[in-house]
Design a protein around this motif. Sequence first.
Motif, PDB file in Angstrom:
ATOM      1  N   TYR A  60      43.599  38.436  33.526  1.00 53.29           N
ATOM      2  CA  TYR A  60      42.779  37.205  33.526  1.00 53.29           C
ATOM      3  C   TYR A  60      43.243  36.311  32.377  1.00 53.29           C
ATOM      4  O   TYR A  60      43.622  36.797  31.314  1.00 53.29           O
ATOM      5  CB  TYR A  60      41.315  37.614  33.339  1.00 53.29           C
ATOM      6  CG  TYR A  60      40.369  36.525  32.920  1.00 53.29           C
ATOM      7  CD1 TYR A  60      39.557  35.878  33.855  1.00 53.29           C
ATOM      8  CD2 TYR A  60      40.234  36.158  31.576  1.00 53.29           C
ATOM      9  CE1 TYR A  60      38.655  34.890  33.454  1.00 53.29           C
ATOM     10  CE2 TYR A  60      39.345  35.173  31.175  1.00 53.29           C
ATOM     11  CZ  TYR A  60      38.554  34.545  32.124  1.00 53.29           C
ATOM     12  OH  TYR A  60      37.661  33.572  31.723  1.00 53.29           O
ATOM     13  N   MET A 120      43.415  44.638  36.410  1.00 57.40           N
ATOM     14  CA  MET A 120      43.016  43.245  36.535  1.00 57.40           C
ATOM     15  C   MET A 120      43.533  42.476  35.321  1.00 57.40           C
ATOM     16  O   MET A 120      43.395  42.925  34.186  1.00 57.40           O
ATOM     17  CB  MET A 120      41.492  43.123  36.600  1.00 57.40           C
ATOM     18  CG  MET A 120      40.960  41.705  36.858  1.00 57.40           C
ATOM     19  SD  MET A 120      40.932  40.582  35.417  1.00 57.40           S
ATOM     20  CE  MET A 120      39.824  41.408  34.288  1.00 57.40           C
ATOM     21  N   LEU A 159      33.765  36.952  33.175  1.00 52.02           N
ATOM     22  CA  LEU A 159      34.167  38.291  33.599  1.00 52.02           C
ATOM     23  C   LEU A 159      32.979  39.075  34.148  1.00 52.02           C
ATOM     24  O   LEU A 159      33.109  39.851  35.099  1.00 52.02           O
ATOM     25  CB  LEU A 159      34.813  39.054  32.428  1.00 52.02           C
ATOM     26  CG  LEU A 159      36.201  38.562  32.004  1.00 52.02           C
ATOM     27  CD1 LEU A 159      36.691  39.350  30.795  1.00 52.02           C
ATOM     28  CD2 LEU A 159      37.196  38.674  33.153  1.00 52.02           C
ATOM     29  N   LEU A 166      32.516  37.923  37.647  1.00 55.11           N
ATOM     30  CA  LEU A 166      33.556  38.388  38.558  1.00 55.11           C
ATOM     31  C   LEU A 166      33.367  39.857  38.934  1.00 55.11           C
ATOM     32  O   LEU A 166      33.935  40.318  39.927  1.00 55.11           O
ATOM     33  CB  LEU A 166      34.929  38.195  37.899  1.00 55.11           C
ATOM     34  CG  LEU A 166      35.368  36.750  37.749  1.00 55.11           C
ATOM     35  CD1 LEU A 166      36.635  36.647  36.920  1.00 55.11           C
ATOM     36  CD2 LEU A 166      35.582  36.106  39.119  1.00 55.11           C
ATOM     37  N   ARG A 167      32.557  40.564  38.190  1.00 58.34           N
ATOM     38  CA  ARG A 167      32.274  41.966  38.541  1.00 58.34           C
ATOM     39  C   ARG A 167      30.972  42.103  39.323  1.00 58.34           C
ATOM     40  O   ARG A 167      30.789  43.091  40.028  1.00 58.34           O
ATOM     41  CB  ARG A 167      32.187  42.811  37.272  1.00 58.34           C
ATOM     42  CG  ARG A 167      33.489  42.892  36.500  1.00 58.34           C
ATOM     43  CD  ARG A 167      33.383  43.795  35.305  1.00 58.34           C
ATOM     44  NE  ARG A 167      33.346  45.200  35.687  1.00 58.34           N
ATOM     45  CZ  ARG A 167      33.368  46.204  34.823  1.00 58.34           C
ATOM     46  NH1 ARG A 167      33.412  45.957  33.524  1.00 58.34           N
ATOM     47  NH2 ARG A 167      33.345  47.447  35.227  1.00 58.34           N
ATOM     48  N   TYR A 195      36.265  44.612  39.685  1.00 51.82           N
ATOM     49  CA  TYR A 195      36.450  43.189  39.977  1.00 51.82           C
ATOM     50  C   TYR A 195      36.796  42.988  41.447  1.00 51.82           C
ATOM     51  O   TYR A 195      37.388  43.857  42.091  1.00 51.82           O
ATOM     52  CB  TYR A 195      37.561  42.602  39.108  1.00 51.82           C
ATOM     53  CG  TYR A 195      37.225  42.620  37.642  1.00 51.82           C
ATOM     54  CD1 TYR A 195      36.464  41.605  37.067  1.00 51.82           C
ATOM     55  CD2 TYR A 195      37.657  43.669  36.830  1.00 51.82           C
ATOM     56  CE1 TYR A 195      36.139  41.642  35.718  1.00 51.82           C
ATOM     57  CE2 TYR A 195      37.334  43.705  35.486  1.00 51.82           C
ATOM     58  CZ  TYR A 195      36.575  42.690  34.930  1.00 51.82           C
ATOM     59  OH  TYR A 195      36.254  42.726  33.593  1.00 51.82           O
ATOM     60  N   ARG A 196      36.442  41.830  41.970  1.00 51.90           N
ATOM     61  CA  ARG A 196      36.696  41.507  43.372  1.00 51.90           C
ATOM     62  C   ARG A 196      37.478  40.211  43.490  1.00 51.90           C
ATOM     63  O   ARG A 196      37.317  39.307  42.675  1.00 51.90           O
ATOM     64  CB  ARG A 196      35.366  41.359  44.133  1.00 51.90           C
ATOM     65  CG  ARG A 196      34.499  42.603  44.138  1.00 51.90           C
ATOM     66  CD  ARG A 196      33.214  42.346  44.905  1.00 51.90           C
ATOM     67  NE  ARG A 196      32.312  43.489  44.907  1.00 51.90           N
ATOM     68  CZ  ARG A 196      31.122  43.503  45.495  1.00 51.90           C
ATOM     69  NH1 ARG A 196      30.686  42.405  46.117  1.00 51.90           N
ATOM     70  NH2 ARG A 196      30.370  44.576  45.459  1.00 51.90           N
ATOM     71  N   MET A 199      42.607  34.831  37.774  1.00 51.72           N
ATOM     72  CA  MET A 199      42.391  36.269  37.825  1.00 51.72           C
ATOM     73  C   MET A 199      43.340  36.868  38.850  1.00 51.72           C
ATOM     74  O   MET A 199      43.448  36.368  39.969  1.00 51.72           O
ATOM     75  CB  MET A 199      40.951  36.620  38.214  1.00 51.72           C
ATOM     76  CG  MET A 199      40.706  38.131  38.286  1.00 51.72           C
ATOM     77  SD  MET A 199      39.052  38.602  38.879  1.00 51.72           S
ATOM     78  CE  MET A 199      39.184  38.185  40.629  1.00 51.72           C
ATOM     79  N   LEU A 207      44.409  40.617  40.700  1.00 52.55           N
ATOM     80  CA  LEU A 207      44.132  42.028  40.941  1.00 52.55           C
ATOM     81  C   LEU A 207      45.424  42.676  41.419  1.00 52.55           C
ATOM     82  O   LEU A 207      45.887  42.404  42.525  1.00 52.55           O
ATOM     83  CB  LEU A 207      43.021  42.192  41.990  1.00 52.55           C
ATOM     84  CG  LEU A 207      41.652  41.608  41.634  1.00 52.55           C
ATOM     85  CD1 LEU A 207      40.665  41.855  42.765  1.00 52.55           C
ATOM     86  CD2 LEU A 207      41.123  42.213  40.330  1.00 52.55           C
ATOM     87  N   LYS A 247      38.435  36.573  44.727  1.00 55.11           N
ATOM     88  CA  LYS A 247      37.592  35.414  44.994  1.00 55.11           C
ATOM     89  C   LYS A 247      38.379  34.343  45.744  1.00 55.11           C
ATOM     90  O   LYS A 247      39.448  33.927  45.296  1.00 55.11           O
ATOM     91  CB  LYS A 247      37.076  34.815  43.685  1.00 55.11           C
ATOM     92  CG  LYS A 247      36.286  35.793  42.830  1.00 55.11           C
ATOM     93  CD  LYS A 247      34.989  36.201  43.504  1.00 55.11           C
ATOM     94  CE  LYS A 247      34.231  37.197  42.648  1.00 55.11           C
ATOM     95  NZ  LYS A 247      32.983  37.645  43.301  1.00 55.11           N
ATOM     96  N   SER A 305      32.618  31.184  40.236  1.00 56.83           N
ATOM     97  CA  SER A 305      32.263  32.257  39.304  1.00 56.83           C
ATOM     98  C   SER A 305      32.558  31.909  37.850  1.00 56.83           C
ATOM     99  O   SER A 305      32.200  32.667  36.952  1.00 56.83           O
ATOM    100  CB  SER A 305      33.014  33.546  39.681  1.00 56.83           C
ATOM    101  OG  SER A 305      32.667  33.996  40.970  1.00 56.83           O
TER     102      SER A 305
END
Length: 250
Positions: free
Chosen positions: A210, A208, A244, A247-248, A80-81, A142, A144, A83, A89
């Motif tokens: 969410y 991660m 999800l 988001l990946r 995941y990154r 989300m 991280l 945002k 997204s």
Amino acid sequence: MSTPAPAPASGYGAPSPVYPPAQQYAYGQPPGFPPPTVGKGAAGRAVLWAVVGAVAASALWAAGILLLGPLDDRADLAGYRAKANLCSSVDYSALRTEYTEQDSSPTHNSLKHKAIDQSSCSISLKTGSSSSYADAYLSVEMDLHKKTDPAPEFTAVWSQYDQRYQDYEVQKVSGFGDEAYLVTEDTTSGTGTSGSRAVTLAVRDGWMTYQMSWSVYTSSYETTTPPEVSEVSRWVKTDTRSTLENLRSD
């Protein structure tokens, strides 16, 4: 008295105000920057090695290997990154079965830090263009976690959510990351004209975390009663799965 929609738990709350954007070329040299002049002898060789080291470091920064600080060796972000605009997204196509009017200006926030990246999105849901105000609300978050494994706290908070709020029910669900819980609330009367309903799906995948949350006060519906919690739960599961994936891959 109706119970409000699930309030984010401590540690998974709404992000702080948007973090200022990083300055361009904050790490390493900008493209086209001329290399320094290297002299002869030992001093020259020292400068040469310094230049080589700087170039190597710049390459690592460009490749994203180095962050604001090194990740914990155990950190598993599961692809995941972070945002800056999570709303871009979020897929809520299933919920739009009921809420056909798309929110043209959803709100979003983000925070980027060496310990955690947070992104959130809030969307007003309307059953149609005739609705003067939002009929229901959708929020997505989300996080991280880059330094600390969130697993123990995530399990404690979501698996026991009904300890804090008596009107909520908790169900562990499969098929979403490493761990997921569906939290629901329904305080409506038999006629469905008073009270509130809420659905939250909380997911942990590696480090991660969410949440996708839907909430409504039945009095806000202009002409009809809101959908049943069981129906919204299906929509939230469907939209979480596609969100999800976004988001990946984004």
